[in-house]
Design a protein around this motif. Structure first.
Motif, short mmCIF file in Angstrom:
data_model
loop_
_atom_site.label_atom_id
_atom_site.label_comp_id
_atom_site.label_asym_id
_atom_site.label_seq_id
_atom_site.Cartn_x
_atom_site.Cartn_y
_atom_site.Cartn_z
N GLU A 40 0.64 -1.24 0.12
CA GLU A 40 0.04 0.07 -0.13
C GLU A 40 0.80 1.24 -0.12
O GLU A 40 0.62 2.22 -0.81
CB GLU A 40 -0.91 -0.10 1.41
CG GLU A 40 -2.08 1.05 1.39
CD GLU A 40 -1.60 2.21 2.18
OE1 GLU A 40 -2.12 3.54 1.74
OE2 GLU A 40 -0.70 2.25 2.86
N GLU A 41 2.00 1.32 0.63
CA GLU A 41 3.00 2.31 1.10
C GLU A 41 3.56 2.67 -0.44
O GLU A 41 3.67 3.68 -1.15
CB GLU A 41 3.94 2.23 1.81
CG GLU A 41 3.32 2.47 3.27
CD GLU A 41 4.20 2.07 4.53
OE1 GLU A 41 5.58 2.15 4.06
OE2 GLU A 41 4.07 2.00 5.50
N ARG A 42 4.24 1.53 -1.21
CA ARG A 42 4.71 1.51 -2.45
C ARG A 42 4.05 2.06 -3.53
O ARG A 42 4.16 2.92 -4.28
CB ARG A 42 5.17 0.29 -2.78
CG ARG A 42 6.20 -0.21 -1.81
CD ARG A 42 6.71 -1.81 -2.19
NE ARG A 42 7.77 -2.15 -1.33
CZ ARG A 42 9.04 -2.69 -1.67
NH1 ARG A 42 9.14 -2.94 -3.13
NH2 ARG A 42 9.87 -2.92 -0.68
N LEU A 43 2.47 1.57 -3.44
CA LEU A 43 1.47 2.30 -4.46
C LEU A 43 1.27 3.59 -4.36
O LEU A 43 1.07 4.35 -5.46
CB LEU A 43 0.22 1.43 -4.48
CG LEU A 43 0.31 -0.09 -4.78
CD1 LEU A 43 -0.98 -0.92 -4.56
CD2 LEU A 43 0.97 -0.25 -6.26
N GLN A 44 1.39 4.10 -3.11
CA GLN A 44 1.13 5.76 -2.95
C GLN A 44 2.30 6.49 -3.59
O GLN A 44 2.08 7.69 -3.94
CB GLN A 44 1.18 5.99 -1.46
CG GLN A 44 -0.26 5.41 -0.75
CD GLN A 44 -0.06 5.69 0.58
OE1 GLN A 44 0.88 6.68 1.33
NE2 GLN A 44 -1.15 5.46 1.36
N GLU A 45 3.35 5.91 -3.88
CA GLU A 45 4.75 6.52 -4.52
C GLU A 45 4.41 6.28 -6.05
O GLU A 45 5.31 7.17 -6.74
CB GLU A 45 5.76 5.88 -3.96
CG GLU A 45 6.01 6.20 -2.43
CD GLU A 45 7.30 5.24 -1.90
OE1 GLU A 45 7.94 4.60 -2.84
OE2 GLU A 45 7.75 5.48 -0.71
N VAL A 46 3.67 5.74 -6.43
CA VAL A 46 3.48 5.54 -7.86
C VAL A 46 2.61 6.50 -8.55
O VAL A 46 1.50 7.00 -7.91
CB VAL A 46 2.86 4.17 -8.42
CG1 VAL A 46 2.68 4.16 -9.82
CG2 VAL A 46 3.90 3.08 -8.10
N ASN A 47 3.12 7.36 -9.40
CA ASN A 47 2.19 8.66 -10.04
C ASN A 47 1.20 7.99 -10.80
O ASN A 47 1.26 8.11 -12.04
CB ASN A 47 3.19 9.50 -10.63
CG ASN A 47 2.53 10.78 -10.88
OD1 ASN A 47 1.61 11.11 -10.57
ND2 ASN A 47 2.95 11.64 -12.07
N LYS A 48 0.29 7.23 -10.16
CA LYS A 48 -0.71 6.83 -11.04
C LYS A 48 -1.99 6.44 -10.19
O LYS A 48 -1.88 6.20 -9.21
CB LYS A 48 -0.30 5.32 -11.58
CG LYS A 48 -1.23 4.71 -12.87
CD LYS A 48 -0.32 3.60 -13.24
CE LYS A 48 -1.25 2.78 -14.43
NZ LYS A 48 -1.26 3.56 -15.69
#
Length: 281
Positions: A40-48
């Protein structure tokens, strides 16, 4: 025609073990919660922004709740119930290490993604439970004079990263996160593995019951070699995170060797010397 992958694991037994573990899983869900939280934290860093996610795994509904996206929850069967081009995100949650054909499952995930869609897969890596593996081996040789398959083989990071490339993903990235966990004893660890649905389902496992003296001897050897600083014993869970993108025409491409527009020496403000020549000469 290519031959089918070797059947290292027994999918029917895995399903039965997981069904048996469901009632106790809430007492042993910390790793699933921790790894899903990491994703969940990693997906927050994806600009998408993701609007059509699929989450694969026997605890997929829990993962969907933690990741916080509306998602289709699917079991991690050998053939995944994914529709081609239906998703912009696929998360594979702590199940790929039990796949007889992990590349095949990753290919299915890629086909389910739209162009520039993202896959994030989490699975146990090579150092997971190395302490238990060593204690089991020592105890079994001592008591029976031989070894049997009791802990599944798990891939090292370099090999796991290669799975993404073989499955056709663009911009593949693989990294490791280690979780160090303390248990009162090796017996408590083994009980928790059963509650997590992570007990032995290897096709080559021994079909006869474990020798009665083996668990106790394993616990003794484990406590001798792998004590924790605060009492009890320590156990390692190594989780590999695999991230890849479905190919798309406008994605960045790696540069060809020799195609750089500027020299590295210029960028660093350093003097470039022929190979082998020492500074100050």
């Amino acid at each position: 025609m290519s031959s089918p992958p070797p059947q290292l694991f027994d999918p029917a037994l895995l399903a039965r073990r997981r069904d048996r573990a469901r009632s106790r899983f809430g007492q042993a869900d910390f790793l699933h919660r921790a790894v899903a939280g990491e994703i969940e934290e990693r997906l927050q860093e994806v600009n998408k922004t993701f609007t059509n996610a699929a989450i694969i795994g026997w605890q997929a509904p829990l993962w969907a709740e933690i990741i916080g996206l509306p998602a289709v929850a699917l079991p991690d069967a050998e053939t995944l119930a994914l529709r081609p081009g239906a998703h912009d995100l696929v998360v594979h949650g702590l199940g790929l290490h039990w796949a007889n054909d992990p590349v095949g499952q990753l290919v299915q995930c890629r086909h389910a993604l739209r162009p520039d869609g993202v896959l994030v897969a989490a699975l146990f890596g090579g150092q997971t439970l190395h302490e238990l593996r060593a204690a089991l081996a020592e105890a079994e040789v001592e008591l029976t004079g031989g070894l049997s398959p009791r802990i599944a083989p798990m891939g090292e990071l370099r090999d796991l990263g290669g799975l993404l490339q073989r499955a056709g993903f663009a911009l593949p990235v693989a990294d490791i996160r280690r979780f160090d966990v303390t248990y009162p004893s090796a017996l408590h660890l083994m009980a928790e593995l059963r509650a997590m649905g992570e007990s032995n389902v290897m096709a080559a496992r021994l079909r006869k019951p474990m020798p009665r003296a083996l668990p106790g001897r394993v616990a003794e050897i484990y406590a001798q070699h792998f004590p924790s600083a605060n009492g009890g014993v320590r156990a390692t869970f190594e989780v590999a995170f695999l991230t890849g993108w479905a190919p798309a025409p406008d994605q960045p491409k790696p540069l060809r060797p020799g195609s750089a527009a500027a020299r590295l020496a210029d960028a660093l403000g350093a003097e470039e010397r022929p190979a082998g020549e020492k500074a100050g000469k």
